[in-house]
Design an enzyme around this catalytic site. Structure first.
Site, mmCIF file in Angstrom:
data_model
loop_
_atom_site.group_PDB
_atom_site.id
_atom_site.type_symbol
_atom_site.label_atom_id
_atom_site.label_comp_id
_atom_site.label_asym_id
_atom_site.label_seq_id
_atom_site.Cartn_x
_atom_site.Cartn_y
_atom_site.Cartn_z
ATOM 1 N N ARG A 38 64.796 15.573 7.093
ATOM 2 C CA ARG A 38 64.187 15.137 5.834
ATOM 3 C C ARG A 38 63.692 16.306 4.985
ATOM 4 N NH1 ARG A 38 60.121 13.789 9.537
ATOM 5 N NH2 ARG A 38 58.112 14.796 9.125
ATOM 6 N N CYS A 126 45.093 26.795 20.624
ATOM 7 C CA CYS A 126 44.273 27.482 19.623
ATOM 8 C C CYS A 126 42.875 27.818 20.155
ATOM 9 C CB CYS A 126 44.180 26.645 18.358
ATOM 10 S SG CYS A 126 43.765 24.905 18.627
ATOM 11 N N HIS A 233 37.837 26.505 14.269
ATOM 12 C CA HIS A 233 37.213 25.920 15.457
ATOM 13 C C HIS A 233 35.982 26.740 15.857
ATOM 14 C CE1 HIS A 233 40.607 23.413 15.644
ATOM 15 N NE2 HIS A 233 41.245 23.902 16.688
#
Length: 328
Positions: A38, A126, A233
């Site tokens: 897409r 992460c 974070h």
């Protein structure tokens, strides 16, 4: 001549990788972008020209790439990474698919180096990245005997979908990605629950910390929480050492370390916050203090941009690490 492919180039991490390849002036001769069907045909500016996104197919894996930066999810990586590897490319993968495979290197450039026993390199979780970088410094200085994590993870850790849920909540709309609203709320679980009551995210942090630090028996525990912050974070680390340093000595080991910034002055309300880390390369540490309930134990607070050092930047740094090795 170095030919590089970026897989998942239109995603949040993939698009950040492209920005870093441009701004960090990584020495590559040809860059090719891939994404899902897409997104094929989309034009993406890079330096002073445009690149056209191609659909990822098995035929693409037979092209002569030197390096492949993969940010397209675990199932895609499990299928395509070995195909690229078979044709001679080194794959740097951002998913969780390969991290705990004993044959695969799990790399944070400030902490360890790839052996390349296999030509697939895993980028850690992460939260793990922003934890093990300061932990390695502490390990080398004082020895580690225990680590306990509590994470406060931003919605960008869920990609565009997480950011959209936060925006939807602000508009009073129901979430599409999370099971409950994240706006004005915290969710005390990330990823699926396991039989032992931990979540997959917590298990990732535990296992990856041991692997990267090469401490397979290190006692590690974690609680991972999603918070209504768009970027970066935060992690509270409770760390027990073999030795008995002072608070001053713990702070001192972080000074002038690559990729680390110390921000710790309680008298002037200076401490790391997500807003400080957003858009920055460095991991910021502070709120360092002794834990009065356990011997040789300290609290360390860490914040980092999870899309940069927590994902895209770490992958680009691995690539740069390998390119520099080639020129030696």
């Amino acid at each position: 001549m170095t030919k590089v492919a970026v897989i998942g180039a239109t995603g949040l991490v993939g698009s950040t990788i492209l920005q870093l390849l441009e701004t960090k002036n990584i020495e590559i001769s040809e860059l090719v972008l891939f994404a899902s069907k897409r997104s094929a045909g989309k034009k993406i500016p890079f330096k002073d020209y445009e690149l056209t996104v191609r659909e990822l197919t098995e035929a693409a894996t037979k092209e002569p790439f030197d390096y492949v930066l993969m940010s397209a999810g675990g199932q895609t990586s499990l299928h395509y990474s070995p195909l690229f590897e078979e044709n001679g490319a080194v794959v740097i993968d951002n998913s969780s698919a390969w991290r705990m495979n004993p044959e695969i290197d799990l790399i944070v450039p400030e902490v360890n180096h790839p052996s390349l026993d296999r030509k697939i390199i895993a980028n850690p979780n992460c939260s793990t990245i922003q934890s093990v970088s300061p932990l390695k410094i502490l390990q080398d200085a004082f020895g580690l005997t225990r680590v306990a994590y509590t994470t406060y993870q931003s919605v960008s850790g869920s990609g565009w979908a997480g950011i959209e849920d936060l925006n939807r909540g602000e508009r009073g709309e129901d979430p599409l990605n999370y099971p409950y609203p994240i706006y004005d709320n915290v969710l005390p679980h990330i990823d699926d629950f396991l039989e032992n009551g931990y979540t997959k995210e917590e298990e990732k942090m535990i296992d990856e910390t041991r692997k990267i630090l090469d401490l397979p028996e290190l006692p590690v525990t974690a609680t991972c929480v999603r918070v209504p912050v768009k970027s970066s974070h935060s992690i509270a680390m409770n760390v027990t050492f073999e030795e008995s340093p002072t608070v001053k000595e713990v702070k001192q080991v972080f000074r002038n370390k690559p990729g680390i910034t110390l921000k710790d002055d309680p008298d002037h309300l200076e401490y790391p916050m997500p807003i400080d880390a957003a858009g920055k390369d460095d991991i910021i540490v502070g709120r360092i203090r002794k834990d009065n309930s356990l011997e040789n134990t300290f609290h360390v607070w860490s914040v980092s941009d999870n899309i940069l050092k927590g994902a895209a930047l770490n992958a680009v740094q691995i690539l740069n690490q390998l390119l520099k090795e080639e020129t030696k």
